[in-house]
Design a protein around this motif. Structure first.
Motif, PDB file in Angstrom:
ATOM      1  N   ASP A 141       4.912  -5.743  11.683  1.00  0.00           N
ATOM      2  CA  ASP A 141       5.953  -4.714  11.672  1.00  0.00           C
ATOM      3  C   ASP A 141       6.264  -4.394  10.217  1.00  0.00           C
ATOM      4  OD1 ASP A 141       8.071  -3.020  11.949  1.00  0.00           O
ATOM      5  OD2 ASP A 141       9.383  -4.435  12.998  1.00  0.00           O
ATOM      6  N   THR A 142       5.730  -3.276   9.719  1.00  0.00           N
ATOM      7  CA  THR A 142       5.921  -2.912   8.313  1.00  0.00           C
ATOM      8  C   THR A 142       7.069  -1.930   8.116  1.00  0.00           C
ATOM      9  OG1 THR A 142       4.194  -1.208   8.520  1.00  0.00           O
ATOM     10  CG2 THR A 142       3.522  -3.373   7.704  1.00  0.00           C
ATOM     11  N   GLY A 143       7.914  -1.790   9.136  1.00  0.00           N
ATOM     12  CA  GLY A 143       9.107  -0.961   8.988  1.00  0.00           C
ATOM     13  C   GLY A 143       8.949   0.421   9.582  1.00  0.00           C
ATOM     14  N   LEU A 144      10.054   1.002   9.983  1.00  0.00           N
ATOM     15  CA  LEU A 144      10.024   2.299  10.643  1.00  0.00           C
ATOM     16  C   LEU A 144       9.791   3.436   9.656  1.00  0.00           C
ATOM     17  CD1 LEU A 144      10.351   3.934  13.235  1.00  0.00           C
ATOM     18  CD2 LEU A 144      12.820   3.970  12.817  1.00  0.00           C
ATOM     19  N   ASN A 145      10.447   3.404   8.502  1.00  0.00           N
ATOM     20  CA  ASN A 145      10.390   4.517   7.550  1.00  0.00           C
ATOM     21  C   ASN A 145       9.629   4.190   6.271  1.00  0.00           C
ATOM     22  OD1 ASN A 145      12.081   6.306   9.164  1.00  0.00           O
ATOM     23  ND2 ASN A 145      13.754   4.903   8.675  1.00  0.00           N
ATOM     24  N   THR A 146       8.908   3.102   6.267  1.00  0.00           N
ATOM     25  CA  THR A 146       8.142   2.695   5.093  1.00  0.00           C
ATOM     26  C   THR A 146       7.010   3.676   4.825  1.00  0.00           C
ATOM     27  OG1 THR A 146       8.603   0.412   5.750  1.00  0.00           O
ATOM     28  CG2 THR A 146       6.958   0.732   4.034  1.00  0.00           C
ATOM     29  N   MET A 147       6.769   3.991   3.554  1.00  0.00           N
ATOM     30  CA  MET A 147       5.679   4.876   3.172  1.00  0.00           C
ATOM     31  C   MET A 147       4.340   4.114   3.234  1.00  0.00           C
ATOM     32  SD  MET A 147       7.021   7.872   2.547  1.00  0.00           S
ATOM     33  CE  MET A 147       8.029   7.512   3.982  1.00  0.00           C
ATOM     34  N   THR A 148       3.242   4.847   3.119  1.00  0.00           N
ATOM     35  CA  THR A 148       1.917   4.235   3.294  1.00  0.00           C
ATOM     36  C   THR A 148       1.667   3.104   2.298  1.00  0.00           C
ATOM     37  OG1 THR A 148       1.036   6.084   1.983  1.00  0.00           O
ATOM     38  CG2 THR A 148       0.797   6.206   4.381  1.00  0.00           C
ATOM     39  N   GLY A 149       2.035   3.308   1.045  1.00  0.00           N
ATOM     40  CA  GLY A 149       1.843   2.251   0.057  1.00  0.00           C
ATOM     41  C   GLY A 149       2.673   1.022   0.379  1.00  0.00           C
ATOM     42  N   GLY A 150       3.921   1.266   0.794  1.00  0.00           N
ATOM     43  CA  GLY A 150       4.784   0.154   1.156  1.00  0.00           C
ATOM     44  C   GLY A 150       4.237  -0.649   2.315  1.00  0.00           C
ATOM     45  N   ARG A 151       3.626   0.017   3.278  1.00  0.00           N
ATOM     46  CA  ARG A 151       3.032  -0.703   4.413  1.00  0.00           C
ATOM     47  C   ARG A 151       1.899  -1.617   3.940  1.00  0.00           C
ATOM     48  NH1 ARG A 151       5.378   1.330   8.839  1.00  0.00           N
ATOM     49  NH2 ARG A 151       6.047   3.520   8.838  1.00  0.00           N
ATOM     50  N   TYR A 154     -11.185   5.359   5.286  1.00  0.00           N
ATOM     51  CA  TYR A 154     -12.354   4.489   5.236  1.00  0.00           C
ATOM     52  C   TYR A 154     -12.593   4.018   3.796  1.00  0.00           C
ATOM     53  CZ  TYR A 154     -13.154   5.437  10.116  1.00  0.00           C
ATOM     54  OH  TYR A 154     -13.011   5.491  11.471  1.00  0.00           O
ATOM     55  N   MET A 155     -11.621   3.247   3.314  1.00  0.00           N
ATOM     56  CA  MET A 155     -11.613   2.788   1.922  1.00  0.00           C
ATOM     57  C   MET A 155     -12.076   1.344   1.807  1.00  0.00           C
ATOM     58  SD  MET A 155      -7.985   4.368   0.615  1.00  0.00           S
ATOM     59  CE  MET A 155      -7.428   5.981   1.180  1.00  0.00           C
ATOM     60  N   VAL A 156     -12.540   1.011   0.622  1.00  0.00           N
ATOM     61  CA  VAL A 156     -12.796  -0.373   0.229  1.00  0.00           C
ATOM     62  C   VAL A 156     -11.911  -0.637  -0.980  1.00  0.00           C
ATOM     63  CG1 VAL A 156     -14.519  -2.120  -0.342  1.00  0.00           C
ATOM     64  CG2 VAL A 156     -15.198  -0.080   0.961  1.00  0.00           C
ATOM     65  N   LEU A 157     -11.104  -1.684  -0.924  1.00  0.00           N
ATOM     66  CA  LEU A 157     -10.103  -1.928  -1.956  1.00  0.00           C
ATOM     67  C   LEU A 157     -10.173  -3.360  -2.469  1.00  0.00           C
ATOM     68  CD1 LEU A 157      -7.144  -0.187  -0.090  1.00  0.00           C
ATOM     69  CD2 LEU A 157      -8.490   0.793  -1.953  1.00  0.00           C
ATOM     70  N   GLU A 158     -10.110  -3.485  -3.779  1.00  0.00           N
ATOM     71  CA  GLU A 158     -10.001  -4.804  -4.405  1.00  0.00           C
ATOM     72  C   GLU A 158      -8.534  -5.234  -4.380  1.00  0.00           C
ATOM     73  OE1 GLU A 158     -12.533  -6.636  -5.385  1.00  0.00           O
ATOM     74  OE2 GLU A 158     -13.992  -5.068  -4.858  1.00  0.00           O
ATOM     75  N   PRO A 159      -8.266  -6.548  -4.424  1.00  0.00           N
ATOM     76  CA  PRO A 159      -6.868  -7.008  -4.351  1.00  0.00           C
ATOM     77  C   PRO A 159      -6.001  -6.507  -5.502  1.00  0.00           C
ATOM     78  CG  PRO A 159      -8.365  -8.812  -4.917  1.00  0.00           C
ATOM     79  CD  PRO A 159      -9.221  -7.665  -4.495  1.00  0.00           C
ATOM     80  N   GLU A 160      -6.610  -6.076  -6.601  1.00  0.00           N
ATOM     81  CA  GLU A 160      -5.829  -5.523  -7.713  1.00  0.00           C
ATOM     82  C   GLU A 160      -5.062  -4.272  -7.309  1.00  0.00           C
ATOM     83  OE1 GLU A 160      -9.152  -7.877  -9.545  1.00  0.00           O
ATOM     84  OE2 GLU A 160      -8.963  -6.453  -7.887  1.00  0.00           O
ATOM     85  N   ILE A 161      -5.421  -3.666  -6.174  1.00  0.00           N
ATOM     86  CA  ILE A 161      -4.738  -2.458  -5.722  1.00  0.00           C
ATOM     87  C   ILE A 161      -3.258  -2.714  -5.478  1.00  0.00           C
ATOM     88  CG2 ILE A 161      -5.098  -2.756  -3.237  1.00  0.00           C
ATOM     89  CD1 ILE A 161      -5.456   0.545  -5.210  1.00  0.00           C
ATOM     90  N   PHE A 162      -2.899  -3.956  -5.129  1.00  0.00           N
ATOM     91  CA  PHE A 162      -1.495  -4.273  -4.863  1.00  0.00           C
ATOM     92  C   PHE A 162      -0.633  -4.100  -6.111  1.00  0.00           C
ATOM     93  CE2 PHE A 162      -3.606  -6.845  -1.475  1.00  0.00           C
ATOM     94  CZ  PHE A 162      -3.025  -6.208  -0.389  1.00  0.00           C
ATOM     95  N   ASP A 163      -1.250  -4.216  -7.297  1.00  0.00           N
ATOM     96  CA  ASP A 163      -0.506  -4.044  -8.548  1.00  0.00           C
ATOM     97  C   ASP A 163      -0.065  -2.595  -8.751  1.00  0.00           C
ATOM     98  OD1 ASP A 163      -0.951  -6.734  -9.080  1.00  0.00           O
ATOM     99  OD2 ASP A 163      -2.759  -6.349 -10.266  1.00  0.00           O
ATOM    100  N   TYR A 164      -0.648  -1.682  -7.994  1.00  0.00           N
ATOM    101  CA  TYR A 164      -0.342  -0.263  -8.136  1.00  0.00           C
ATOM    102  C   TYR A 164       0.656   0.203  -7.064  1.00  0.00           C
ATOM    103  CZ  TYR A 164      -4.322  -0.067 -11.315  1.00  0.00           C
ATOM    104  OH  TYR A 164      -5.191  -0.274 -12.367  1.00  0.00           O
ATOM    105  N   ILE A 165       1.208  -0.737  -6.321  1.00  0.00           N
ATOM    106  CA  ILE A 165       2.176  -0.404  -5.279  1.00  0.00           C
ATOM    107  C   ILE A 165       3.506  -1.049  -5.628  1.00  0.00           C
ATOM    108  CG2 ILE A 165       2.699  -0.495  -2.811  1.00  0.00           C
ATOM    109  CD1 ILE A 165      -0.298  -0.910  -2.303  1.00  0.00           C
ATOM    110  N   GLU A 166       4.540  -0.234  -5.776  1.00  0.00           N
ATOM    111  CA  GLU A 166       5.833  -0.755  -6.209  1.00  0.00           C
ATOM    112  C   GLU A 166       6.660  -1.315  -5.065  1.00  0.00           C
ATOM    113  OE1 GLU A 166       7.789   0.681  -9.359  1.00  0.00           O
ATOM    114  OE2 GLU A 166       5.914   1.083 -10.397  1.00  0.00           O
ATOM    115  N   GLY A 167       6.732  -0.594  -3.959  1.00  0.00           N
ATOM    116  CA  GLY A 167       7.581  -1.043  -2.859  1.00  0.00           C
ATOM    117  C   GLY A 167       7.494  -0.109  -1.675  1.00  0.00           C
ATOM    118  N   ASP A 168       8.486  -0.182  -0.803  1.00  0.00           N
ATOM    119  CA  ASP A 168       8.459   0.574   0.450  1.00  0.00           C
ATOM    120  C   ASP A 168       8.385   2.082   0.264  1.00  0.00           C
ATOM    121  OD1 ASP A 168       8.550  -1.754   1.855  1.00  0.00           O
ATOM    122  OD2 ASP A 168      10.567  -1.476   2.680  1.00  0.00           O
TER     123      ASP A 168
END
Length: 257
Positions: A100-110, A190-204
């Motif tokens: 459950d990633t939240g009702l109004n969370t944006m795609t990056g936040g999810r 249909y993406m492939v992502l390295e774990p470093e991608i999380f550093d580019y996401i601030e929050g919900d």
């Protein structure tokens, strides 16, 4: 690699169906479109899924909770204390985590919210409302070769209407039918992502496509894998009916399994 599926949005553009269920649970051929997407990944050997749920997320959990029994033959023996016997199970070899990633969370936040389930691993990610015949093995191979943080699949979106040539005086100088030259590449997921991608996401409130991917692209760390085959999202009732008709005709281009 784990497969992350974004399945938490409201699906307002197909409200005829999404008012009753999450858009990824809208059925094509009697099965949710989410199931069709998972079947494609499973065809290429990826069987572990993390579903970023939100809107009516309990329906997704309930569907998977019942999936094992609903895809098997079952005997309910009330003469032996309501004993349940499962015969000829047909369930796929899947491991599914619904978050459950939240009702109004944006795609990056999810995506950020499921980081604990990914850890420091490369992962696959796509949206829960589009099917295609992307060769996922070749997609991963392409990603491995370039060594960047992120790869997205690009498809050509054809212009649907006639094209006008309008001058500075607002006069229409010519009118012609659409052509392939009017197409534009779009992000098909249909993406492939390295774990470093999380550093580019601030929050919900982070919109993955606008905030995160634009930063990754600006740093030269985003690559596109061009797909010239079939891809179709399901944003409207018309598109849902089109996918249903393809499935019922036995000519569903995304059915690789």
């Amino acid at each position: 690699m784990k497969v992350v599926l974004l399945a938490g949005g409201l699906g307002t553009r197909i409200s005829e169906e999404s008012q009753y269920k999450p858009k990824p649970m809208i059925e094509i051929g009697g099965m949710p479109i989410l199931w069709h997407i998972m079947k494609e990944y499973s065809h290429y050997g990826f069987h572990e899924f993390i579903i970023c749920a939100g809107y009516k997320q309990q329906m997704i959990k309930e569907w998977f909770a019942d999936y094992f029994l609903n895809t098997s033959d079952v005997t309910f023996d009330f003469t032996q204390g309501n004993k349940t016997i499962v015969h000829n199970q047909h369930a796929e070899p899947w491991k599914v985590t619904v978050v459950d990633t939240g009702l109004n969370t944006m795609t990056g936040g999810r995506i950020k919210r499921i980081q604990p389930y990914i850890g420091n691993e490369r992962f696959l990610m796509t949206y829960g409302d589009g099917v295609c015949d992307v060769d996922i093995a070749k997609l991963v191979e392409f990603h491995n070769r370039h060594g960047k943080i992120a790869t997205l699949t690009a498809v050509m979106l054809e212009q649907q209407k006639g094209v006008l040539d309008i001058g500075g005086d607002n006069a229409v100088h010519s009118f012609r039918e659409k052509s392939f030259m009017d197409s534009a590449p779009i992000n098909a997921g249909y993406m492939v992502l390295e774990p470093e991608i999380f550093d580019y996401i601030e929050g919900d409130d982070t919109v993955f496509e606008r905030d995160s991917l634009e930063r990754v692209a600006a740093e030269g760390e985003l690559m596109s894998y061009t797909h010239n085959g079939y891809w179709q999202c399901m944003d409207t009732k018309r598109e849902m009916d089109m996918l249903e008709n393809l499935w019922q005709s036995g000519n569903a281009p995304w059915k690789s399994w």
